[in-house]
Enzyme design. Sequence first.
Site, PDB file in Angstrom:
ATOM      1  N   TYR A 105       0.768  -1.196  -0.001  1.00  0.00           N
ATOM      2  CA  TYR A 105       0.029  -0.022   0.011  1.00  0.00           C
ATOM      3  C   TYR A 105       0.880   1.329  -0.061  1.00  0.00           C
ATOM      4  O   TYR A 105       0.863   2.229  -0.802  1.00  0.00           O
ATOM      5  CB  TYR A 105      -0.887  -0.011   1.267  1.00  0.00           C
ATOM      6  CG  TYR A 105      -2.016   1.115   1.346  1.00  0.00           C
ATOM      7  CD1 TYR A 105      -3.196   0.859   0.240  1.00  0.00           C
ATOM      8  CD2 TYR A 105      -1.820   2.363   2.167  1.00  0.00           C
ATOM      9  CE1 TYR A 105      -3.910   1.937   0.511  1.00  0.00           C
ATOM     10  CE2 TYR A 105      -2.836   3.261   2.195  1.00  0.00           C
ATOM     11  CZ  TYR A 105      -4.180   2.991   1.300  1.00  0.00           C
ATOM     12  OH  TYR A 105      -4.999   3.933   1.007  1.00  0.00           O
ATOM     13  N   LYS A 147       1.192   4.064  -2.980  1.00  0.00           N
ATOM     14  CA  LYS A 147       0.634   5.225  -2.641  1.00  0.00           C
ATOM     15  C   LYS A 147       1.774   6.252  -2.769  1.00  0.00           C
ATOM     16  O   LYS A 147       1.579   7.583  -3.065  1.00  0.00           O
ATOM     17  CB  LYS A 147       0.012   5.382  -1.274  1.00  0.00           C
ATOM     18  CG  LYS A 147      -1.415   4.721  -1.077  1.00  0.00           C
ATOM     19  CD  LYS A 147      -2.277   5.410  -2.235  1.00  0.00           C
ATOM     20  CE  LYS A 147      -3.771   4.525  -2.068  1.00  0.00           C
ATOM     21  NZ  LYS A 147      -4.887   5.138  -3.239  1.00  0.00           N
TER      22      LYS A 147
END
Length: 256
Positions: free
Chosen positions: A158, A162
């Site tokens: 993640y 991001k």
Amino acid sequence: MSLLTDSTAVVTGGASGNGRAIALAFAEHGADVVIADLQREPRTGGEPTDERVRTETDTRATFVECDVSASEDLRAAVAAADVFGGIDIMVNNAGIIRETPFLEITEAEFEQVLNVNLKGVFFGAQAAAEVMVEEGEGCIINLSSVAGIHGATNNATYCASKGGVRLLTYSLAAELGPEGVRVNAIHPGYIETAMLTEDVALAGGDAREALEERVPQGRLGRPEDVAGAAVYLASDLADYINGESLVVDGGNVSTV
């Protein structure tokens, strides 16, 4: 005050969570919206976003089934805006999270998260930019995360995805700015959506209190907090804002 009158927006992941709130806020400010998602029904139940737009505002909306890991689906979502006069605003919001210790992450899990969170933003922006550059104007908003600014345990995929969205945004702002296209990112913190309450096992109680204690404002964020930032970035109020990372986290990053 209507800030987005005569605009058309495409919102990926617009059926639920932050994407739903963004789509509804855009509609309230006068924009027609294309909801692009894997399913029309919100994860938490209730009326589909496109129906709410049509019943609660004076603007128009349509739903398009879209897997953001497939570039052809993203191009179809952008093309769907033609029924409302063509795309003016692209919100690359769709995302997933998988909490797994780094040494246990498989290649399949890595590809799944990066395909949705980074590849989906990359090719969503590209599909929109092809139209916007030809028109000489447009606005792209990419949803990153505070996890794209600092690391987090058990969230390597993640954070990597991001962080990639954040730097991609800077690159696109530099490249597309001369063509009249603004590109900015929003970095939400702990926002109370199904992703937080279900996907990262925040069921309430002590876990919730622990998160709230990290936030200087003393509460979890609401999807409407993210939507307000998106409306601002999409509007003429932000006409000279390009390549910005707008953090919406109640001050949490300031304490890290």
